[in-house]
Write an enzyme that holds these catalytic residues in place. Structure first.
Site, PDB file in Angstrom:
ATOM      1  N   ASP A  80       0.830  -1.209   0.000  1.00  0.00           N
ATOM      2  CA  ASP A  80       0.000   0.000   0.000  1.00  0.00           C
ATOM      3  C   ASP A  80       0.866   1.261   0.000  1.00  0.00           C
ATOM      4  OD1 ASP A  80       0.834  -0.814   2.559  1.00  0.00           O
ATOM      5  OD2 ASP A  80      -0.705   0.390   3.545  1.00  0.00           O
ATOM      6  N   GLU A 138      -0.614  -2.060   5.118  1.00  0.00           N
ATOM      7  CA  GLU A 138       0.252  -2.020   6.289  1.00  0.00           C
ATOM      8  C   GLU A 138       0.166  -0.685   7.013  1.00  0.00           C
ATOM      9  OE1 GLU A 138       3.350  -1.209   8.938  1.00  0.00           O
ATOM     10  OE2 GLU A 138       3.269  -0.185   7.002  1.00  0.00           O
ATOM     11  N   HIS A 364       7.797   8.475   4.789  1.00  0.00           N
ATOM     12  CA  HIS A 364       6.589   9.307   4.876  1.00  0.00           C
ATOM     13  C   HIS A 364       6.875  10.775   4.549  1.00  0.00           C
ATOM     14  CE1 HIS A 364       4.056   6.279   7.433  1.00  0.00           C
ATOM     15  NE2 HIS A 364       4.971   5.650   6.701  1.00  0.00           N
TER      16      HIS A 364
END
Length: 395
Positions: A80, A138, A364
């Site tokens: 993902d 996840e 991220h």
């Protein structure tokens, strides 16, 4: 067999990179990975392997059966992406506005698909079974691992291995650690209800913002005064929603927080203290509250014996391109691979993927990227321990 596998993987390195770039361009958010799941399943078409789809949602389970007795090993890759607008300026940057592979899951499946293909071609030389777990979701609790487990993905499995590529770790190094390796996590949301009123008459109101501010301040004592100094825990208030008018006393506010801990005992202590503080807050300020407190990803604990085996296997493999096998420090983020480790003795380890040019932006981050040299290293590393495990691992 190892040298045979390494040669094949090296020949297929361009294929890994091609897959990684395709997945990077076409990211999908957690629980919405329908096209990615189909792409993965289609990859195995016309291959001598059993493929099961829609496992725990969009999960794909691939069984490589040698037809000979032996252990059953699961190897996992997640697929993902994140709700982040990409700022890398890569020629294969995300085509989906506001969605980006900012954690390396595109790389995970790129190496895993090619490794699995290579192991399928070698299966007559193997013993036992290999279960390839292509896992969705996840990044978003409750995570995709727990749903795949409930759907039986670990039935008959003895052990599980997983890899994460790391943009902040040196490319060419592979990292491991036994025992607790990544934090467990909890989320909480509390609504504090007071009594609204006019700013000129605070005595006729009951200010929820003041109560909430006291709660946030008091929370800082949980880690500093309730945890053993040698224990690891953190509490972060990520949202304090008390917006209103400057001269109006708010009757209610919402606070959201994140909890991390390196043991389940610490996670339990923090939850207890959050609840205790709220009870005290109600008595002190005369407010009421609603609390939603959710423990999700457990602490990720690597089995000591299995991790020792993995480290020795990697050190003995003599993988070209691997400079060092490093025992690293535990990592602060949480990871839903932890659910597999709760069910079966498992090992999760890291492949350095710091880009050769420019800084290694953290996971991220909108400028996150990985060295594509890490794909072949990941494939060879996982391949080496798979072959050693099936050949000689004993509990």
């Amino acid at each position: 067999m190892k040298e045979q596998l390494f040669t094949v993987l090296k020949e297929k390195e361009p294929k890994m990179i091609e897959i990684r770039r395709y997945l990077h361009e076409n990211p999908e958010l957690s629980f919405k990975e329908e096209k990615t799941s189909t792409y993965i399943a289609d990859f195995y078409k016309n291959k001598d392997v059993q493929v099961e789809t829609n496992i725990g949602g969009y999960g794909v389970k691939v069984t490589i059966d040698s037809g000979k007795p032996g252990k059953t090993l699961a190897i996992r890759a997640d697929f993902d992406a994140l709700p982040i607008h990409e700022e890398t300026n890569l020629p294969f940057a995300s085509k989906v506005d506001g969605v980006m592979h900012a954690c390396g899951h595109d790389a995970h499946n790129a190496y895993m698909l090619v490794l699995a293909e290579s192991l399928i071609d070698m299966k007559e030389q193997l013993t036992g079974k290999i279960i390839v777990i292509h896992q969705p979701a996840e990044e978003q609790p409750p995570g995709g691992a727990i749903a795949m487990i409930k759907d039986g993905v670990l039935d008959g499995v003895d052990n599980v291995f997983g890899i994460h590529v790391m943009s902040t770790m040196e490319t060419g190094n592979v990292y491991y650690r036994e025992g607790p390796i990544q934090t467990g996590r909890a989320y909480f949301k509390v609504i504090i209800r007071g009594k609204g009123g006019h700013g000129s008459s605070p005595h006729m109101a009951n200010d929820s913002i003041v109560a909430g501010a006291h709660f946030v301040t008091a929370l800082q004592t949980v880690v500093s005064r309730r945890l053993n100094p040698f224990d690891v825990g953190s509490i972060t208030i990520g949202s304090f929603d008390g917006k209103g008018s400057f001269n109006v006393i708010k009757d209610s506010i919402e606070i959201e927080g994140d909890v991390r801990a390196m043991t389940e005992e610490v996670r339990t202590i923090i939850e207890r203290e959050v609840r205790t503080l709220l009870e005290g807050l109600a008595g002190m300020f005369g407010i009421t509250y609603e609390l939603n407190y959710v423990n999700d990803y457990p602490v990720l604990v690597n089995d000591v014996h299995l991790t020792d085996f993995v480290a020795n296997s990697l050190k003995e493999a003599g993988i070209e391109g691997v400079a060092e096998i490093v025992r690293c420090e535990p990592q602060p983020p949480s990871e839903d691979f932890a659910y597999y480790a709760v069910e079966r003795p498992s090992t999760f380890f890291y492949v350095g993927a710091k880009p050769e040019n420019g800084p290694g932006y953290p996971h991220h981050h909108p400028k996150f990227d990985v060295s594509e040299n890490s794909l072949l290293i990941a494939a060879k590393s996982m391949g080496a321990i798979v072959l050693d495990y099936l050949d000689k691992y004993q509990v």
